[in-house]
Design an enzyme around this catalytic site. Structure first.
Site, PDB file in Angstrom:
ATOM      1  N   TYR A 255       0.852  -1.209   0.000  1.00  0.00           N
ATOM      2  CA  TYR A 255       0.000   0.000   0.000  1.00  0.00           C
ATOM      3  C   TYR A 255       0.880   1.250   0.000  1.00  0.00           C
ATOM      4  CZ  TYR A 255      -4.411   2.494   0.801  1.00  0.00           C
ATOM      5  OH  TYR A 255      -5.519   3.302   0.672  1.00  0.00           O
TER       6      TYR A 255
ATOM      7  N   LYS B 173      -3.110   8.386   3.173  1.00  0.00           N
ATOM      8  CA  LYS B 173      -4.328   8.222   4.003  1.00  0.00           C
ATOM      9  C   LYS B 173      -4.105   8.778   5.413  1.00  0.00           C
ATOM     10  CE  LYS B 173      -7.107   6.265   1.018  1.00  0.00           C
ATOM     11  NZ  LYS B 173      -8.052   7.130   0.287  1.00  0.00           N
TER      12      LYS B 173
ATOM     13  N   LEU C 268     -11.842  -0.491  -8.956  1.00  0.00           N
ATOM     14  CA  LEU C 268     -10.767  -0.125  -9.889  1.00  0.00           C
ATOM     15  C   LEU C 268      -9.522   0.328  -9.133  1.00  0.00           C
ATOM     16  CD1 LEU C 268     -10.856  -0.047 -12.990  1.00  0.00           C
ATOM     17  CD2 LEU C 268     -11.308   2.411 -12.828  1.00  0.00           C
TER      18      LEU C 268
HETATM   19  P1  NAD Z   1     -12.680   3.803  -7.657  1.00  0.00           P
HETATM   20  O1  NAD Z   1     -11.540   3.558  -8.586  1.00  0.00           O
HETATM   21  O2  NAD Z   1     -14.013   3.402  -8.104  1.00  0.00           O
HETATM   22  O3  NAD Z   1     -12.718   5.313  -7.188  1.00  0.00           O
HETATM   23  C1  NAD Z   1     -11.577   6.142  -7.174  1.00  0.00           C
HETATM   24  C2  NAD Z   1     -12.012   7.413  -7.857  1.00  0.00           C
HETATM   25  O4  NAD Z   1     -10.968   8.406  -7.836  1.00  0.00           O
HETATM   26  C3  NAD Z   1     -12.362   7.177  -9.340  1.00  0.00           C
HETATM   27  O5  NAD Z   1     -13.659   7.630  -9.609  1.00  0.00           O
HETATM   28  C4  NAD Z   1     -11.337   8.015 -10.071  1.00  0.00           C
HETATM   29  O6  NAD Z   1     -11.810   8.529 -11.307  1.00  0.00           O
HETATM   30  C5  NAD Z   1     -11.120   9.121  -9.045  1.00  0.00           C
HETATM   31  N1  NAD Z   1      -9.950   9.941  -9.377  1.00  0.00           N
HETATM   32  C6  NAD Z   1      -8.661   9.544  -9.550  1.00  0.00           C
HETATM   33  N2  NAD Z   1      -7.912  10.607  -9.940  1.00  0.00           N
HETATM   34  C7  NAD Z   1      -8.758  11.680 -10.005  1.00  0.00           C
HETATM   35  C8  NAD Z   1      -8.609  13.044 -10.371  1.00  0.00           C
HETATM   36  N3  NAD Z   1      -7.414  13.541 -10.743  1.00  0.00           N
HETATM   37  N4  NAD Z   1      -9.689  13.857 -10.352  1.00  0.00           N
HETATM   38  C9  NAD Z   1     -10.908  13.382  -9.977  1.00  0.00           C
HETATM   39  N5  NAD Z   1     -11.113  12.098  -9.612  1.00  0.00           N
HETATM   40  C10 NAD Z   1     -10.050  11.262  -9.646  1.00  0.00           C
HETATM   41  O7  NAD Z   1     -12.278   3.031  -6.312  1.00  0.00           O
HETATM   42  P2  NAD Z   1     -12.898   3.118  -4.839  1.00  0.00           P
HETATM   43  O8  NAD Z   1     -12.386   1.932  -4.134  1.00  0.00           O
HETATM   44  O9  NAD Z   1     -14.339   3.365  -4.923  1.00  0.00           O
HETATM   45  O10 NAD Z   1     -12.137   4.379  -4.215  1.00  0.00           O
HETATM   46  C11 NAD Z   1     -12.810   5.468  -3.613  1.00  0.00           C
HETATM   47  C12 NAD Z   1     -12.071   5.881  -2.345  1.00  0.00           C
HETATM   48  O11 NAD Z   1     -12.199   4.840  -1.367  1.00  0.00           O
HETATM   49  C13 NAD Z   1     -10.580   6.118  -2.520  1.00  0.00           C
HETATM   50  O12 NAD Z   1     -10.159   7.207  -1.727  1.00  0.00           O
HETATM   51  C14 NAD Z   1      -9.986   4.832  -1.965  1.00  0.00           C
HETATM   52  O13 NAD Z   1      -8.650   5.001  -1.509  1.00  0.00           O
HETATM   53  C15 NAD Z   1     -10.944   4.596  -0.815  1.00  0.00           C
HETATM   54  N6  NAD Z   1     -10.903   3.238  -0.253  1.00  0.00           N
HETATM   55  C16 NAD Z   1     -11.043   2.149  -1.056  1.00  0.00           C
HETATM   56  C17 NAD Z   1     -10.958   0.884  -0.504  1.00  0.00           C
HETATM   57  C18 NAD Z   1     -11.064  -0.342  -1.378  1.00  0.00           C
HETATM   58  O14 NAD Z   1     -10.603  -1.414  -0.964  1.00  0.00           O
HETATM   59  N7  NAD Z   1     -11.643  -0.251  -2.561  1.00  0.00           N
HETATM   60  C19 NAD Z   1     -10.755   0.715   0.867  1.00  0.00           C
HETATM   61  C20 NAD Z   1     -10.645   1.846   1.671  1.00  0.00           C
HETATM   62  C21 NAD Z   1     -10.716   3.103   1.098  1.00  0.00           C
END
Ligand code: NAD
Length: 261
Positions: free
Chosen positions: A155, A162, A194
Site C-alpha cells: 500500500y 491516508k 478499480l
Molecule cells: P474507484 O476507482 O471506483 O474510485 C476512485 C475514484 O478516484 C475514481 O472515480 C477516479 O476517477 C477518481 N480519481 C482519480 N484521480 C482523479 C482526479 N485527478 N480527479 C478526480 N477524480 C479522480 O475506487 P474506490 O475503491 O471506490 O475508491 C474510492 C475511495 O475509497 C478512494 O479514496 C480509496 O482510496 C478509498 N478506499 C477504497 C478501498 C477499497 O478497498 N476499494 C478501501 C478503503 C478506502
C-alpha cells in the site's frame, strides 16, 4: 420522513458501478437527497452518465481534482444548479501503480507528490471551494483505509497519503465546526474496485482480511454507503473529525486466530 429528505449532496469519485461513490450516490438518492455526481475525465463520461440517469440525477460534471481551475469551475456550476449544498463526499484516491508494489523506500519524489495531491490535497481544495456553498448542519466526508496507521504491504505511499487525509479531516473538522458543518471519514475494509486493483497483490490482502476479521466477511460498497448515510445525516449530528471503521472489525485484531493443523 427519509434521512436525507430535502438535502442536496454532491458526490465526487464515481468511475463505474463498482465505485464506493456510486453506492453512496444510490444510498443518498434512496434516502431522499437530491444528488449531483462528479467524475474524473472524459473517458469515464460514457460509464457515469447512464448511472446518474438511473437515479434521476441531472447534475453530472467532470472535475479533475488535480486542477484548481476544474475545482473552481465545478463549484461555480454547483452554485448555479443547487444554490447551496448540504453534503460533499470525496471518494477519490490515486497513486502510480509502480508505487504500490515493492519496498516503500523506492517511492519516487514525483510519485509521492502525485499521491498526496490527488488523494489528500483534493479534499482540502474541494472543502475550500465549497465552503461558501455549504449549508449550516452540513457534512463533508472522505474515504480512507487502515494502511494509514498500520503497515499494509504494497500500500506504500497510499498509506502515507491516508494518514495525511485523516489528519486533514481533523483540521477541517476544527475549521468547519464554527459553521456547524461536520467533517468525517469512513475507513473501509478492502473492496474489489478499480482503485484497489492497482495495489500489488491485492487479492492476497483481500483473502487474509476475511480470514482475520472478527466478522469473517468482506465489506461491500453498500456497507460503506450505509455508514456514509449515517455520517452525512442528522443521526450523527454531534460527530465530527472521526474515522469510522467499516471493516468487519479487522482493525481491532493484533494477532490472527490459530489455524487448525
Ligand atoms: P474507484 O476507482 O471506483 O474510485 C476512485 C475514484 O478516484 C475514481 O472515480 C477516479 O476517477 C477518481 N480519481 C482519480 N484521480 C482523479 C482526479 N485527478 N480527479 C478526480 N477524480 C479522480 O475506487 P474506490 O475503491 O471506490 O475508491 C474510492 C475511495 O475509497 C478512494 O479514496 C480509496 O482510496 C478509498 N478506499 C477504497 C478501498 C477499497 O478497498 N476499494 C478501501 C478503503 C478506502
Amino acid at each position: 420522513m427519509k434521512l436525507l429528505e430535502g438535502k442536496k449532496a454532491l458526490i465526487f469519485g464515481v468511475a463505474n458501478n463498482r465505485s464506493i461513490a456510486w453506492a453512496v450516490a444510490q444510498a443518498f438518492s434512496n434516502a431522499g437527497a437530491e444528488v449531483g455526481i462528479s467524475y474524473a475525465g472524459e473517458i469515464l463520461k460514457r460509464r457515469v452518465e447512464p448511472l446518474a440517469e438511473s437515479i434521476g440525477c441531472d447534475f453530472v460534471e467532470e472535475c479533475d481534482v488535480s486542477k484548481d481551475e476544474d475545482i473552481n469551475a465545478i463549484a461555480e456550476k454547483a452554485k448555479e444548479h443547487f444554490g447551496k449544498i448540504d453534503i460533499l463526499v470525496h471518494s477519490i484516491g490515486f497513486a502510480d501503480r509502480n508505487e504500490l508494489r515493492g519496498p516503500f523506500y523506492n517511492t519516487s519524489r514525483a510519485g509521492f507528490h502525485l499521491a498526496m495531491d490527488i488523494s489528500v490535497y483534493s479534499f482540502v481544495g474541494l472543502a475550500r471551494a465549497f465552503q461558501p456553498l455549504m449549508n449550516e448542519g452540513g457534512s463533508l466526508l472522505t474515504m480512507t483505509y487502515h494502511g494509514s496507521t498500520k503497515v499494509a504491504p504494497n500500500y506504500n505511499v497510499m498509506g502515507i497519503a491516508k494518514a495525511a487525509l485523516e489528519a486533514s479531516t481533523r483540521y477541517l473538522a476544527f475549521d468547519f465546526g464554527k459553521e456547524k458543518i461536520r467533517v468525517n471519514a469512513v475507513s473501509a475494509g478492502p473492496i474489489r474496485t478499480l482503485a484497489a486493483m492497482g495495489v500489488g497483490d491485492f487479492k492476497t490482502m483481500y483473502k487474509a482480511f476475511e480470514a482475520m476479521a472478527p466478522l469473517h466477511e468482506n465489506v461491500t460498497t453498500e456497507d460503506v454507503a450505509n455508514a456514509a448515510l449515517f455520517l452525512c445525516s442528522d443521526m450523527s449530528a454531534r460527530t465530527t473529525g472521526e474515522v469510522l471503521y467499516v471493516d468487519s472489525g479487522y482493525n481491532i485484531m493484533g494477532v490472527p486466530e490459530a489455524i487448525d493443523g
